[in-house]
Design a protein around this motif. Structure first.
Motif, PDB file in Angstrom:
ATOM      1  N   SER A   1       0.829  -1.185   0.000  1.00 14.38           N
ATOM      2  CA  SER A   1       0.000   0.000   0.000  1.00 14.38           C
ATOM      3  C   SER A   1       0.879   1.255   0.000  1.00 14.38           C
ATOM      4  O   SER A   1       2.057   1.208   0.352  1.00 14.38           O
ATOM      5  N   ILE A   2       0.292   2.368  -0.358  1.00 12.23           N
ATOM      6  CA  ILE A   2       1.026   3.639  -0.386  1.00 12.23           C
ATOM      7  C   ILE A   2       1.467   4.018   1.018  1.00 12.23           C
ATOM      8  O   ILE A   2       2.589   4.470   1.226  1.00 12.23           O
ATOM      9  N   ARG A   3       0.601   3.811   2.009  1.00 14.93           N
ATOM     10  CA  ARG A   3       0.938   4.156   3.402  1.00 14.93           C
ATOM     11  C   ARG A   3       2.141   3.350   3.897  1.00 14.93           C
ATOM     12  O   ARG A   3       3.059   3.896   4.503  1.00 14.93           O
ATOM     13  N   ALA A   4       2.157   2.041   3.624  1.00 10.68           N
ATOM     14  CA  ALA A   4       3.272   1.191   4.051  1.00 10.68           C
ATOM     15  C   ALA A   4       4.559   1.617   3.368  1.00 10.68           C
ATOM     16  O   ALA A   4       5.623   1.649   3.989  1.00 10.68           O
ATOM     17  N   HIS A   5       4.467   1.970   2.082  1.00  7.14           N
ATOM     18  CA  HIS A   5       5.659   2.438   1.358  1.00  7.14           C
ATOM     19  C   HIS A   5       6.178   3.742   1.958  1.00  7.14           C
ATOM     20  O   HIS A   5       7.383   3.905   2.148  1.00  7.14           O
ATOM     21  N   ALA A   6       5.284   4.664   2.276  1.00  5.59           N
ATOM     22  CA  ALA A   6       5.696   5.939   2.879  1.00  5.59           C
ATOM     23  C   ALA A   6       6.366   5.697   4.227  1.00  5.59           C
ATOM     24  O   ALA A   6       7.381   6.310   4.537  1.00  5.59           O
ATOM     25  N   ASP A   7       5.812   4.785   5.009  1.00  2.00           N
ATOM     26  CA  ASP A   7       6.415   4.452   6.299  1.00  2.00           C
ATOM     27  C   ASP A   7       7.819   3.888   6.109  1.00  2.00           C
ATOM     28  O   ASP A   7       8.744   4.227   6.839  1.00  2.00           O
ATOM     29  N   ASP A   8       7.980   3.022   5.116  1.00  2.00           N
ATOM     30  CA  ASP A   8       9.297   2.440   4.847  1.00  2.00           C
ATOM     31  C   ASP A   8      10.303   3.503   4.415  1.00  2.00           C
ATOM     32  O   ASP A   8      11.471   3.440   4.777  1.00  2.00           O
ATOM     33  N   VAL A   9       9.861   4.481   3.655  1.00  2.00           N
ATOM     34  CA  VAL A   9      10.743   5.575   3.237  1.00  2.00           C
ATOM     35  C   VAL A   9      11.194   6.368   4.455  1.00  2.00           C
ATOM     36  O   VAL A   9      12.370   6.710   4.588  1.00  2.00           O
ATOM     37  N   TYR A  10      10.269   6.661   5.375  1.00  2.00           N
ATOM     38  CA  TYR A  10      10.647   7.355   6.611  1.00  2.00           C
ATOM     39  C   TYR A  10      11.710   6.573   7.360  1.00  2.00           C
ATOM     40  O   TYR A  10      12.701   7.130   7.821  1.00  2.00           O
ATOM     41  N   ILE A  11      11.500   5.274   7.498  1.00  2.00           N
ATOM     42  CA  ILE A  11      12.460   4.436   8.221  1.00  2.00           C
ATOM     43  C   ILE A  11      13.811   4.441   7.529  1.00  2.00           C
ATOM     44  O   ILE A  11      14.851   4.562   8.179  1.00  2.00           O
ATOM     45  N   GLN A  12      13.844   4.354   6.213  1.00  2.00           N
ATOM     46  CA  GLN A  12      15.116   4.382   5.484  1.00  2.00           C
ATOM     47  C   GLN A  12      15.852   5.691   5.725  1.00  2.00           C
ATOM     48  O   GLN A  12      17.072   5.713   5.868  1.00  2.00           O
ATOM     49  N   GLU A  31       7.722   0.215  14.245  1.00  2.00           N
ATOM     50  CA  GLU A  31       6.389  -0.009  14.805  1.00  2.00           C
ATOM     51  C   GLU A  31       5.865   1.254  15.492  1.00  2.00           C
ATOM     52  O   GLU A  31       4.712   1.651  15.304  1.00  2.00           O
ATOM     53  N   GLU A  32       6.731   1.905  16.272  1.00  2.00           N
ATOM     54  CA  GLU A  32       6.324   3.126  16.964  1.00  2.00           C
ATOM     55  C   GLU A  32       6.085   4.270  15.988  1.00  2.00           C
ATOM     56  O   GLU A  32       5.185   5.084  16.200  1.00  2.00           O
ATOM     57  N   LEU A  33       6.866   4.336  14.924  1.00  2.00           N
ATOM     58  CA  LEU A  33       6.656   5.368  13.908  1.00  2.00           C
ATOM     59  C   LEU A  33       5.298   5.194  13.255  1.00  2.00           C
ATOM     60  O   LEU A  33       4.564   6.166  13.056  1.00  2.00           O
ATOM     61  N   ARG A  34       4.937   3.971  12.946  1.00  2.00           N
ATOM     62  CA  ARG A  34       3.614   3.718  12.346  1.00  2.00           C
ATOM     63  C   ARG A  34       2.495   4.113  13.302  1.00  2.00           C
ATOM     64  O   ARG A  34       1.494   4.691  12.887  1.00  2.00           O
ATOM     65  N   THR A  35       2.671   3.827  14.585  1.00  2.00           N
ATOM     66  CA  THR A  35       1.679   4.233  15.586  1.00  2.00           C
ATOM     67  C   THR A  35       1.580   5.752  15.639  1.00  2.00           C
ATOM     68  O   THR A  35       0.486   6.322  15.663  1.00  2.00           O
ATOM     69  N   TYR A  36       2.734   6.418  15.637  1.00  2.00           N
ATOM     70  CA  TYR A  36       2.772   7.876  15.672  1.00  2.00           C
ATOM     71  C   TYR A  36       2.086   8.476  14.443  1.00  2.00           C
ATOM     72  O   TYR A  36       1.280   9.397  14.560  1.00  2.00           O
ATOM     73  N   LEU A  37       2.402   7.954  13.268  1.00  2.00           N
ATOM     74  CA  LEU A  37       1.827   8.487  12.033  1.00  2.00           C
ATOM     75  C   LEU A  37       0.323   8.231  11.931  1.00  2.00           C
ATOM     76  O   LEU A  37      -0.383   8.984  11.258  1.00  2.00           O
ATOM     77  N   ALA A  38      -0.170   7.197  12.591  1.00  2.00           N
ATOM     78  CA  ALA A  38      -1.588   6.847  12.514  1.00  2.00           C
ATOM     79  C   ALA A  38      -2.463   7.654  13.468  1.00  2.00           C
ATOM     80  O   ALA A  38      -3.678   7.705  13.301  1.00  2.00           O
ATOM     81  N   GLN A  39      -1.854   8.321  14.443  1.00  2.00           N
ATOM     82  CA  GLN A  39      -2.670   9.052  15.409  1.00  2.00           C
ATOM     83  C   GLN A  39      -3.163  10.381  14.841  1.00  2.00           C
ATOM     84  O   GLN A  39      -2.473  11.016  14.058  1.00  2.00           O
ATOM     85  N   PRO A  40      -4.371  10.786  15.227  1.00  2.00           N
ATOM     86  CA  PRO A  40      -4.889  12.073  14.758  1.00  2.00           C
ATOM     87  C   PRO A  40      -4.234  13.223  15.511  1.00  2.00           C
ATOM     88  O   PRO A  40      -3.893  13.098  16.686  1.00  2.00           O
ATOM     89  N   PHE A  41      -4.052  14.319  14.820  1.00  2.00           N
ATOM     90  CA  PHE A  41      -3.495  15.511  15.437  1.00  2.00           C
ATOM     91  C   PHE A  41      -4.514  16.633  15.346  1.00  2.00           C
ATOM     92  O   PHE A  41      -5.075  16.878  14.289  1.00  2.00           O
ATOM     93  N   ASN A  42      -4.731  17.307  16.460  1.00  2.00           N
ATOM     94  CA  ASN A  42      -5.706  18.399  16.506  1.00  2.00           C
ATOM     95  C   ASN A  42      -5.123  19.714  16.032  1.00  2.00           C
ATOM     96  O   ASN A  42      -5.824  20.566  15.527  1.00  2.00           O
ATOM     97  N   ARG A  43      -3.806  19.873  16.231  1.00  2.00           N
ATOM     98  CA  ARG A  43      -3.181  21.133  15.831  1.00  2.00           C
ATOM     99  C   ARG A  43      -1.688  20.904  15.622  1.00  2.00           C
ATOM    100  O   ARG A  43      -1.128  19.924  16.083  1.00  2.00           O
ATOM    101  N   GLN A  44      -1.078  21.846  14.960  1.00  5.41           N
ATOM    102  CA  GLN A  44       0.356  21.774  14.723  1.00  5.41           C
ATOM    103  C   GLN A  44       1.099  22.317  15.942  1.00  5.41           C
ATOM    104  O   GLN A  44       0.750  23.364  16.480  1.00  5.41           O
ATOM    105  N   LEU A  45       2.119  21.597  16.374  1.00  7.95           N
ATOM    106  CA  LEU A  45       2.923  22.056  17.503  1.00  7.95           C
ATOM    107  C   LEU A  45       3.924  23.096  17.028  1.00  7.95           C
ATOM    108  O   LEU A  45       4.407  23.038  15.904  1.00  7.95           O
ATOM    109  N   THR A  46       4.235  24.029  17.895  1.00 13.45           N
ATOM    110  CA  THR A  46       5.188  25.081  17.539  1.00 13.45           C
ATOM    111  C   THR A  46       6.279  25.170  18.591  1.00 13.45           C
ATOM    112  O   THR A  46       6.080  24.803  19.747  1.00 13.45           O
TER     113      THR A  46
END
Length: 86
Positions: A1-12, A31-46
Motif C-alpha cells: 500500500s502507499i501508506r506502508a511504502h511511505a512508512d518504509d521511506v521514513y524508516i530508510q 512499529e512506533e513510527l507507524r503508531t505515531y503516524l496513525a494518530q490524529p493531530f488536533n493542531r500543529q505544535l510550535t
C-alpha cells in the motif's frame, strides 16, 4: 500500500540517525513510527512544544522518542559554523 511504502521511506531516511542513538531497536522504531503516524493531530505544535511532546511521550514511544529528541538537537542551519570558518 502507499501508506506502508511511505512508512518504509521514513524508516530508510531515519536509519543513519538510529545508529547514533544507543540501543535502538530498528523494528521497534518502525512499529512506533507507524503508531505515531496513525494518530490524529488536533493542531500543529510550535517551538518548544515539539520538544515537550517528545520528552513527554518517552513512555508511549520508548524507542522512537529518544531518536526524535536526538534529531531535534541537530542545527537547522550551518550558518554559524560557516561564519566561524571565515
Amino acid at each position: 500500500s502507499i501508506r506502508a511504502h511511505a512508512d518504509d521511506v521514513y524508516i530508510q531516511q531515519l536509519t543513519p540517525f538510529c545508529n547514533r542513538v544507543p540501543a535502538v531497536d530498528h523494528l521497534r522504531v518502525k512499529e512506533e513510527l507507524r503508531t505515531y503516524l496513525a494518530q490524529p493531530f488536533n493542531r500543529q505544535l510550535t517551538g518548544s512544544e515539539v520538544w515537550d511532546y517528545w520528552r513527554d511521550s518517552q513512555n508511549r514511544f520508548p524507542s522512537f522518542a529518544p531518536l526524535a529528541l536526538a534529531l531535534l538537537c541537530i542545527p537547522i542551519s550551518s550558518a554559524e559554523a560557516e561564519r566561524s570558518l571565515k
